[in-house]
Design an enzyme around this catalytic site. Structure first.
Site, PDB file in Angstrom:
ATOM      1  N   TYR A  65       0.834  -1.220   0.000  1.00  0.00           N
ATOM      2  CA  TYR A  65       0.000   0.000   0.000  1.00  0.00           C
ATOM      3  C   TYR A  65       0.867   1.267   0.000  1.00  0.00           C
ATOM      4  O   TYR A  65       0.633   2.189   0.777  1.00  0.00           O
ATOM      5  CB  TYR A  65      -0.945   0.007   1.217  1.00  0.00           C
ATOM      6  CG  TYR A  65      -1.703  -1.295   1.388  1.00  0.00           C
ATOM      7  CD1 TYR A  65      -2.692  -1.669   0.469  1.00  0.00           C
ATOM      8  CD2 TYR A  65      -1.424  -2.167   2.442  1.00  0.00           C
ATOM      9  CE1 TYR A  65      -3.368  -2.866   0.597  1.00  0.00           C
ATOM     10  CE2 TYR A  65      -2.097  -3.362   2.573  1.00  0.00           C
ATOM     11  CZ  TYR A  65      -3.067  -3.710   1.650  1.00  0.00           C
ATOM     12  OH  TYR A  65      -3.740  -4.899   1.783  1.00  0.00           O
TER      13      TYR A  65
ATOM     14  N   TYR B 230     -12.942  -6.512   5.357  1.00  0.00           N
ATOM     15  CA  TYR B 230     -11.732  -6.687   4.548  1.00  0.00           C
ATOM     16  C   TYR B 230     -11.502  -8.181   4.357  1.00  0.00           C
ATOM     17  O   TYR B 230     -11.489  -8.942   5.323  1.00  0.00           O
ATOM     18  CB  TYR B 230     -10.497  -6.050   5.224  1.00  0.00           C
ATOM     19  CG  TYR B 230      -9.235  -6.310   4.434  1.00  0.00           C
ATOM     20  CD1 TYR B 230      -8.950  -5.574   3.290  1.00  0.00           C
ATOM     21  CD2 TYR B 230      -8.363  -7.346   4.782  1.00  0.00           C
ATOM     22  CE1 TYR B 230      -7.826  -5.841   2.522  1.00  0.00           C
ATOM     23  CE2 TYR B 230      -7.240  -7.620   4.024  1.00  0.00           C
ATOM     24  CZ  TYR B 230      -6.972  -6.860   2.897  1.00  0.00           C
ATOM     25  OH  TYR B 230      -5.868  -7.142   2.129  1.00  0.00           O
TER      26      TYR B 230
ATOM     27  N   ASP C 132     -14.912 -15.660   7.449  1.00  0.00           N
ATOM     28  CA  ASP C 132     -13.508 -15.375   7.183  1.00  0.00           C
ATOM     29  C   ASP C 132     -12.815 -15.177   8.531  1.00  0.00           C
ATOM     30  O   ASP C 132     -12.874 -14.104   9.121  1.00  0.00           O
ATOM     31  CB  ASP C 132     -13.396 -14.123   6.296  1.00  0.00           C
ATOM     32  CG  ASP C 132     -11.942 -13.732   6.035  1.00  0.00           C
ATOM     33  OD1 ASP C 132     -11.055 -14.304   6.676  1.00  0.00           O
ATOM     34  OD2 ASP C 132     -11.722 -12.832   5.200  1.00  0.00           O
TER      35      ASP C 132
ATOM     36  N   LYS D 120      -3.043 -16.573   8.089  1.00  0.00           N
ATOM     37  CA  LYS D 120      -2.212 -15.741   8.971  1.00  0.00           C
ATOM     38  C   LYS D 120      -1.462 -16.534  10.031  1.00  0.00           C
ATOM     39  O   LYS D 120      -0.360 -17.007   9.777  1.00  0.00           O
ATOM     40  CB  LYS D 120      -3.088 -14.659   9.620  1.00  0.00           C
ATOM     41  CG  LYS D 120      -3.420 -13.517   8.664  1.00  0.00           C
ATOM     42  CD  LYS D 120      -3.950 -12.330   9.412  1.00  0.00           C
ATOM     43  CE  LYS D 120      -4.379 -11.187   8.527  1.00  0.00           C
ATOM     44  NZ  LYS D 120      -3.279 -10.351   8.075  1.00  0.00           N
TER      45      LYS D 120
HETATM   46  C1  LIG Z   1     -10.043 -11.077   7.474  1.00  0.00           C
HETATM   47  C2  LIG Z   1      -8.976 -11.200   6.414  1.00  0.00           C
HETATM   48  N1  LIG Z   1      -9.227 -11.913   5.318  1.00  0.00           N
HETATM   49  C3  LIG Z   1      -8.293 -12.076   4.353  1.00  0.00           C
HETATM   50  C4  LIG Z   1      -7.058 -11.476   4.449  1.00  0.00           C
HETATM   51  C5  LIG Z   1      -6.049 -11.650   3.360  1.00  0.00           C
HETATM   52  O1  LIG Z   1      -5.007 -12.461   3.770  1.00  0.00           O
HETATM   53  P1  LIG Z   1      -3.595 -12.425   3.006  1.00  0.00           P
HETATM   54  O2  LIG Z   1      -2.996 -11.092   3.302  1.00  0.00           O
HETATM   55  O3  LIG Z   1      -2.834 -13.569   3.605  1.00  0.00           O
HETATM   56  O4  LIG Z   1      -3.876 -12.618   1.560  1.00  0.00           O
HETATM   57  C6  LIG Z   1      -6.765 -10.707   5.571  1.00  0.00           C
HETATM   58  C7  LIG Z   1      -5.466 -10.022   5.699  1.00  0.00           C
HETATM   59  O5  LIG Z   1      -5.285  -9.090   6.440  1.00  0.00           O
HETATM   60  C8  LIG Z   1      -7.750 -10.551   6.580  1.00  0.00           C
HETATM   61  O6  LIG Z   1      -7.528  -9.800   7.681  1.00  0.00           O
END
Ligand SMILES: Cc1ncc(COP(=O)(O)O)c(C=O)c1O
Length: 423
Positions: A16, A143, A244, A273
């Protein structure tokens, strides 16, 4: 050794960030437990867990050993037509840890890809049933990653949907849940999402959301009854629910998975993560026997995804060691303790005129300001105070490794107080 910052600035794109006017970067030489050692020799207490991932801090003996042990056997083999012990062991662990009925595991490379996989699973499920659907419903300020499918269900402003106009699929956005985690519940909070479901149900493949904690879209904690209500809506109108849990999974909110706050089971879950204790990129999407069978019995007969590094043995071995470590420590106690310290040491921020709100849930502490910060300026101040905290927009937050000490956490919170105090 001093780093070639000139090269870095000129050639390496950081997240970013502009290539013509990049934000300053600090060189890291090594990291151990909760401390990052900069090339200058300064040591910073880590408040970020490297974007929510490093559960046990850095240079963790058990995870190092797992990586070394595995690399001498095989770093990688393709998953097409081959399988191996690290993947099988990880599959077993994930099936037993995640909410009920999630028993079919797709191992993939990153959180964003896990989200793409979840969206494809939902689309393929309805296609296989002979009632194709083409949209997703989600909530504002979410997100889900930076790939196109994930971006399409991320908050339209946060993900700059205008930039990718006509390329991004159009999804349906409900307002952000209005009632916070600790507030009094009012079922009116579900009226708008209910109306959107009723008006669009024939074309919604799934509702996708971050359970309880919206992370990068605003560090907001919403009421568990909202999540319960969304599950009930999905049941009533025959929609799938995708949770998610990439940021919330593995204890961060005080429950192993945030869905447990509402005692609900999603149809599909994404984890990533901290799956490898923050060592390397690995994620997984899990679904139910019913969805997997429907997809597999459908016209396509297969699930159409297969990344090169799917089920990477090295990453799976480290993930296994990390999950063992998590389950063998009293993580509930550690997270609860961090929650209490955060409440105690962030509370002075409540009184500052620059601060809009202070909120804490599990091992997440957030100070929301009235104005956006200048990241470069604020970052420099934090480094001078010996801490690594990376704010965004109006949000200054910490999400420390579970092994942080009280003194270290106090230093992080004191630094926040100092930096956000009006001058
Ligand atoms: C809730 C959520 N989903 C998906 C992602 C995307 O993961 P990555 O950065 O490993 O692609 C993130 C990353 O911050 C996230 O916080």
């Amino acid at each position: 050794m001093s780093l070639d910052h000139q090269f870095d600035k000129k050639h390496l794109w950081h997240p970013y960030t502009s290539m013509s006017e990049p934000l300053p970067c600090y060189g890291v030489e090594s990291a151990e437990q909760c401390l990052l050692t900069l090339e200058s020799g300064e040591k910073l207490i880590d408040g970020m867990s490297s974007w929510w991932a490093c559960l046990f801090g850095y240079n963790v003996p058990e995870l190092n050993a797992a990586a070394k042990n595995q690399i001498d056997k095989m770093a990688h083999v393709m998953f097409g037509g081959l399988t191996h012990q690290p993947a099988i062991e990880l599959g077993k662990k994930l099936v037993s840890m995640t909410p009920k009925h999630l028993e079919k595991v797709f191992l993939c490379d990153s959180g964003s890809v896990a989200v793409e996989v979840s969206l494809k699973m939902a689309l393929q499920y309805w296609h296989a049933k002979g009632t194709p659907k083409s949209q997703f419903l989600t909530i504002r300020n979410g997100y889900h990653g930076d790939t196109f499918g994930a971006m399409s269900v991320t908050d339209p402003e946060g993900a700059m949907h205008d930039l990718y106009h006509r390329f991004l699929p159009e999804q349906i956005f409900a307002p952000q849940p209005s009632i916070c985690f600790h507030e009094q519940w009012n079922s009116d909070s579900l009226l708008e999402i209910t109306e959107l479901v009723i008006n669009n149900k024939s074309n919604i493949a799934a509702i996708i959301l971050e359970p309880i904690v919206q992370g990068a879209g605003g560090m907001y904690f919403y009421h568990p009854e909202y999540l319960k209500g969304v599950r009930a809506l999905c049941d009533e109108y025959d929609l799938l629910l995708i949770a998610d849990e990439i940021a919330t999974g593995f204890g961060r909110t005080g429950k192993l998975f945030a869905c447990e706050h509402a005692d609900i089971n999603p149809d599909i879950i994404c984890v990533g993560k901290s799956l490898t204790g923050g060592y390397m990129s690995l994620a997984a999407t899990l679904t139910t026997e019913h969805i997997a069978r429907t997809i597999s019995d459908g016209k396509a007969g297969v699930f159409m995804h297969g990344p090169t590094f799917m089920g990477n043995p090295l990453a799976c071995a480290v993930a296994n060691a990390s999950l063992d470590k998590l389950m063998n420590m009293n993580w509930q106690q550690s997270v609860k303790q961090i929650e209490q310290w955060l409440q105690q040491y962030l509370s002075p921020c409540h009184t500052l005129s620059t601060v809009k709100s202070v909120r804490v849930l599990g091992a997440i502490g957030v100070v929301q300001l009235n104005e956006a910060v200048d990241v470069a300026v604020v970052q420099k101040k934090f480094v001078e105070l010996g801490v690594w905290i990376r704010p965004f927009g109006k949000l200054v937050y910490v999400m420390p490794p579970y092994i942080i000490t009280e003194a270290q956490l106090k230093q992080l919170c004191d630094a926040i107080y100092q930096v956000v105090t009006p001058s």
